[in-house]
Structures are given as structure tokens and as C-alpha cells.
Design a protein around this motif. Structure first.
Motif, PDB file in Angstrom:
ATOM      1  N   VAL A 232      -5.017  26.042  -1.566  1.00  0.00           N
ATOM      2  CA  VAL A 232      -3.712  25.561  -1.119  1.00  0.00           C
ATOM      3  C   VAL A 232      -2.743  26.720  -0.898  1.00  0.00           C
ATOM      4  N   GLY A 233      -2.664  27.614  -1.873  1.00  0.00           N
ATOM      5  CA  GLY A 233      -1.717  28.721  -1.760  1.00  0.00           C
ATOM      6  C   GLY A 233      -1.987  29.610  -0.563  1.00  0.00           C
ATOM      7  N   ALA A 234      -3.264  29.935  -0.337  1.00  0.00           N
ATOM      8  CA  ALA A 234      -3.621  30.796   0.785  1.00  0.00           C
ATOM      9  C   ALA A 234      -3.339  30.116   2.119  1.00  0.00           C
ATOM     10  N   VAL A 235      -3.628  28.822   2.220  1.00  0.00           N
ATOM     11  CA  VAL A 235      -3.394  28.089   3.460  1.00  0.00           C
ATOM     12  C   VAL A 235      -1.906  28.014   3.785  1.00  0.00           C
ATOM     13  N   VAL A 236      -1.097  27.639   2.795  1.00  0.00           N
ATOM     14  CA  VAL A 236       0.342  27.520   3.037  1.00  0.00           C
ATOM     15  C   VAL A 236       0.945  28.884   3.338  1.00  0.00           C
ATOM     16  N   GLY A 237       0.486  29.919   2.641  1.00  0.00           N
ATOM     17  CA  GLY A 237       1.029  31.259   2.863  1.00  0.00           C
ATOM     18  C   GLY A 237       0.722  31.834   4.221  1.00  0.00           C
ATOM     19  N   SER A 238      -0.315  31.351   4.864  1.00  0.00           N
ATOM     20  CA  SER A 238      -0.721  31.884   6.166  1.00  0.00           C
ATOM     21  C   SER A 238      -0.455  30.902   7.306  1.00  0.00           C
ATOM     22  N   SER A 239       0.372  29.883   7.075  1.00  0.00           N
ATOM     23  CA  SER A 239       0.644  28.882   8.102  1.00  0.00           C
ATOM     24  C   SER A 239       2.095  28.439   8.013  1.00  0.00           C
ATOM     25  N   ASP A 240       2.452  27.466   8.861  1.00  0.00           N
ATOM     26  CA  ASP A 240       3.798  26.892   8.822  1.00  0.00           C
ATOM     27  C   ASP A 240       3.777  25.486   8.223  1.00  0.00           C
ATOM     28  N   LEU A 241       2.800  25.196   7.388  1.00  0.00           N
ATOM     29  CA  LEU A 241       2.653  23.876   6.790  1.00  0.00           C
ATOM     30  C   LEU A 241       3.417  23.770   5.473  1.00  0.00           C
ATOM     31  N   ILE A 242       3.705  22.533   5.100  1.00  0.00           N
ATOM     32  CA  ILE A 242       4.373  22.219   3.835  1.00  0.00           C
ATOM     33  C   ILE A 242       3.381  21.502   2.927  1.00  0.00           C
ATOM     34  N   VAL A 243       3.434  21.787   1.623  1.00  0.00           N
ATOM     35  CA  VAL A 243       2.669  21.014   0.655  1.00  0.00           C
ATOM     36  C   VAL A 243       3.624  20.545  -0.436  1.00  0.00           C
ATOM     37  N   THR A 244       3.466  19.300  -0.851  1.00  0.00           N
ATOM     38  CA  THR A 244       4.305  18.693  -1.891  1.00  0.00           C
ATOM     39  C   THR A 244       3.473  18.547  -3.154  1.00  0.00           C
ATOM     40  N   LEU A 245       3.961  19.161  -4.241  1.00  0.00           N
ATOM     41  CA  LEU A 245       3.171  19.241  -5.471  1.00  0.00           C
ATOM     42  C   LEU A 245       4.046  19.015  -6.697  1.00  0.00           C
ATOM     43  N   PRO A 246       3.443  18.620  -7.825  1.00  0.00           N
ATOM     44  CA  PRO A 246       4.189  18.636  -9.085  1.00  0.00           C
ATOM     45  C   PRO A 246       4.707  20.043  -9.367  1.00  0.00           C
ATOM     46  N   ARG A 247       5.858  20.118 -10.020  1.00  0.00           N
ATOM     47  CA  ARG A 247       6.556  21.394 -10.168  1.00  0.00           C
ATOM     48  C   ARG A 247       5.710  22.470 -10.852  1.00  0.00           C
ATOM     49  N   HIS A 248       4.958  22.117 -11.889  1.00  0.00           N
ATOM     50  CA  HIS A 248       4.233  23.140 -12.647  1.00  0.00           C
ATOM     51  C   HIS A 248       3.183  23.848 -11.788  1.00  0.00           C
ATOM     52  N   ILE A 249       2.361  23.070 -11.097  1.00  0.00           N
ATOM     53  CA  ILE A 249       1.367  23.686 -10.229  1.00  0.00           C
ATOM     54  C   ILE A 249       2.050  24.339  -9.029  1.00  0.00           C
ATOM     55  N   GLY A 250       3.154  23.760  -8.542  1.00  0.00           N
ATOM     56  CA  GLY A 250       3.857  24.332  -7.396  1.00  0.00           C
ATOM     57  C   GLY A 250       4.440  25.702  -7.688  1.00  0.00           C
ATOM     58  N   THR A 251       5.148  25.834  -8.786  1.00  0.00           N
ATOM     59  CA  THR A 251       5.755  27.128  -9.111  1.00  0.00           C
ATOM     60  C   THR A 251       4.699  28.168  -9.470  1.00  0.00           C
ATOM     61  N   THR A 252       3.591  27.712 -10.059  1.00  0.00           N
ATOM     62  CA  THR A 252       2.507  28.645 -10.371  1.00  0.00           C
ATOM     63  C   THR A 252       1.896  29.207  -9.090  1.00  0.00           C
ATOM     64  N   LEU A 253       1.597  28.351  -8.125  1.00  0.00           N
ATOM     65  CA  LEU A 253       1.031  28.813  -6.855  1.00  0.00           C
ATOM     66  C   LEU A 253       2.040  29.661  -6.086  1.00  0.00           C
ATOM     67  N   ALA A 254       3.323  29.292  -6.144  1.00  0.00           N
ATOM     68  CA  ALA A 254       4.345  30.065  -5.444  1.00  0.00           C
ATOM     69  C   ALA A 254       4.418  31.492  -5.976  1.00  0.00           C
ATOM     70  N   ALA A 255       4.355  31.641  -7.305  1.00  0.00           N
ATOM     71  CA  ALA A 255       4.411  32.977  -7.897  1.00  0.00           C
ATOM     72  C   ALA A 255       3.172  33.784  -7.545  1.00  0.00           C
ATOM     73  N   THR A 256       2.024  33.133  -7.454  1.00  0.00           N
ATOM     74  CA  THR A 256       0.768  33.832  -7.167  1.00  0.00           C
ATOM     75  C   THR A 256       0.689  34.268  -5.711  1.00  0.00           C
ATOM     76  N   TYR A 257       1.154  33.424  -4.798  1.00  0.00           N
ATOM     77  CA  TYR A 257       0.969  33.685  -3.368  1.00  0.00           C
ATOM     78  C   TYR A 257       2.259  34.073  -2.652  1.00  0.00           C
ATOM     79  N   GLY A 258       3.344  34.244  -3.370  1.00  0.00           N
ATOM     80  CA  GLY A 258       4.592  34.647  -2.732  1.00  0.00           C
ATOM     81  C   GLY A 258       5.172  33.572  -1.831  1.00  0.00           C
TER      82      GLY A 258
END
Length: 302
Positions: A232-258
Motif C-alpha cells: 500500500v505504501g509503495a503504491v500510494v507513494g508512487s501514484s496520485d491515489l488515495i487510501v483510507t485507513l485506520p489511523r494507527h496503520i495509516g500513520t505508520t505507513l506514512a512515516a515509513t514511505y514519506g
């Protein structure tokens, strides 16, 4: 020796010891928190079971008979054994424990919870091993029969035979690439509906997300559907797509993938992540220790 057939009840043995020690029915009643008629009734039962008067009233108080003198030592040994039994608990020493713990975790928890759990256990309990299983229809039975120690997540279908404890609440966030050109600092409901989305079908909270979107009359334009959070993180980081996630997994992926984190512009019902365990293991020392570790690590979003 105390009779092995029909051993007197513990309360009668306690009376025997207190009456031997105090020589007074009144003081025995005070120490045992009972009325004098109750003490007299108990003493009558004890005399009948042991087939001896046991104590004889004299000007100096209740004096023990020779039979009572012979029985006081085994009586005290039985009472001490009962006290040790009540206070008995197998200690769990994490620093020296050699034990396997089995956790039932959601896919998201593999990313958000498991690394911190493992790092903590390697520091404080180096001999402890972890085994992780999925949360599914067999989870409740696994907890009941001891195949799993804890289940962690949003698992509303688990039955009433289980204990549960809140770890942290969850709401919803949206992730986009930091280079997304069409979105401003605030994600609006209109922009949310217009952009392409990644749908992650895993996770027990997805039904809440879908229900909230339906209630708000928002229909996402799904470009990619994934069965889990891997990629998920790699796909969103390399595209213009949006993903809706629970906050804990969302903030974790955001920190990992910028990735950039937006508050979800659509009101979606939140949920709680809890740890669950079976009543059979509520007082088991190792299970209690592990529950304490998880509460310390994650309780209320620590």
C-alpha cells in the motif's frame, strides 16, 4: 492423626485451632467473626466428627482433652497447607522464562504492533518466543483451548466467555503521495470523491468504512483493490491515489514511505483495538504478564 474419611470443613478446623489457642468461645467467635451460637453449633459438629469432647469447660477456660492435644499439630499442618494453596501462584520471571506465546493478530498489527512487541520481549524476556496466527473464525476456540494466548484487534464477534481490555481507539485518515499535485493542505469531501482510490479489503474495520461512505452518499472511484496492506505504501507513494485507513496503520505507513496524512473528510465510525483472552487463563501468571506488557506498550496510544 485427623480422620481421613470425612475430614472436617476448613471453618471447623479453624475453630479448633482458635479455641485451642484462646481457650474461650467468646474470643473464638470474635476472631472468626461469628456469633457465639454459631460457634457452639460448629463445635458440636466438630465433636461429633472427631468423636471426642475436645474441650472441657473449667474455671480457667476451655481446656483441651488428650485427644485435642494429639490433634492440634496435624490440624495446624492442614491449615497451613490450605493457606499455602490459597496463596499459591506459579511465578513468571521474564528474564529467565523459556516460553512460547501465541498471538492472534490482524494484518495491520503485523506492521503497527508486532515490531514493538518483539523488540520489547527481546530486551526484557530473551528466552520468550512468539508465534503469530491470523484472526479468523477459529480464534475464540484457539483462546479457549490454549492454542492462542491473546487476540489483539477489533474483533466484535468474540463471545462472552472472553475477557477484553481496551488498548487504544481508532479513527480514520487518508494517505496520499507527498507529491500529489491536485490536493491542497486540506482534503475536502469533494476532492475525496473525485480522486482515484486504493481499496484494502483486509481488516475488520472495513465494514465501518463502507457503511460510513454509504451513509454520507460518497462513492469512491476504485482504481486498485488489494487483499492486504503489503504494497500500500509503495503504491500510494508512487501514484496520485488515495487510501483510507485506520489511523494507527495509516500513520505508520506514512512515516515509513514519506506519505502525507489527511484527516478523513467523510465521517466514519471509529472503533477500539482491544486485547482478548479466555477466562481459563485470566489468573495464569504468564498471560497476566503479557497483557501487562501490551497495556504498557499500547494502552491509550502510548
Amino acid at each position: 492423626m485427623l480422620p481421613t474419611d470425612g475430614l472436617p470443613e476448613p471453618k471447623l478446623l479453624m475453630l479448633f485451632e482458635v479455641l485451642y489457642r484462646t481457650g474461650s468461645v467468646t474470643r473464638a467467635a470474635e476472631q472468626l467473626g461469628q456469633s457465639q451460637p454459631t460457634i457452639s453449633l460448629w463445635l458440636g459438629k466438630l465433636r461429633q466428627q472427631l468423636r471426642d469432647p475436645l474441650f472441657v469447660r473449667t474455671p480457667g477456660g476451655m481446656k483441651p482433652t488428650p485427644q485435642a492435644e494429639a490433634l492440634i499439630t496435624p490440624c495446624r499442618e492442614v491449615l497451613e497447607s490450605l493457606r499455602r494453596l490459597v496463596a499459591w501462584e506459579v511465578a513468571f520471571e521474564p528474564a529467565t522464562a523459556q516460553r512460547l506465546f501465541r498471538l492472534c493478530l490482524s494484518d495491520a498489527s503485523h506492521i503497527t504492533l508486532l515490531p514493538r512487541i518483539l523488540a520489547h520481549l527481546r530486551e526484557v524476556a530473551p528466552g520468550v518466543r512468539l508465534e503469530v496466527a491470523r484472526i479468523d473464525g477459529n480464534t475464540e476456540q484457539a483462546l479457549e483451548i490454549g492454542e492462542a494466548d491473546l487476540a489483539i484487534g477489533f474483533i466484535p464477534w468474540l463471545g462472552g466467555s472472553l475477557y477484553q481490555q481496551l488498548l487504544f481507539p481508532q479513527d480514520w485518515v487518508c494517505l496520499v503521495s507527498a507529491r500529489h499535485s491536485r490536493l491542497g493542505e486540506r482534503l475536502t469531501a469533494t476532492a475525496y470523491a473525485e480522486e482515484g482510490h486504493v481499496l484494502v479489503s483486509a481488516g475488520t474495520g472495513q465494514k465501518l468504512l463502507e457503511a460510513g461512505l454509504v451513509k454520507a452518499g460518497v462513492q469512491r472511484r476504485i482504481v486498485l483493490e488489494l487483499p492486504g496492506f503489503l504494497g500500500v505504501g509503495a503504491v500510494v507513494g508512487s501514484s496520485d491515489l488515495i487510501v483510507t485507513l485506520p489511523r494507527h496503520i495509516g500513520t505508520t505507513l506514512a512515516a515509513t514511505y514519506g506519505l502525507k496524512v489527511h484527516e478523513c473528510p467523510v465521517p466514519i465510525e471509529g472503533f477500539a483495538v482491544r486485547q482478548h483472552w479466555h477466562a481459563r487463563y485470566h489468573q495464569e501468571a504468564g498471560n497476566r504478564w503479557l497483557r501487562g506488557v501490551l497495556l504498557e506498550l499500547f494502552g491509550h496510544s502510548r
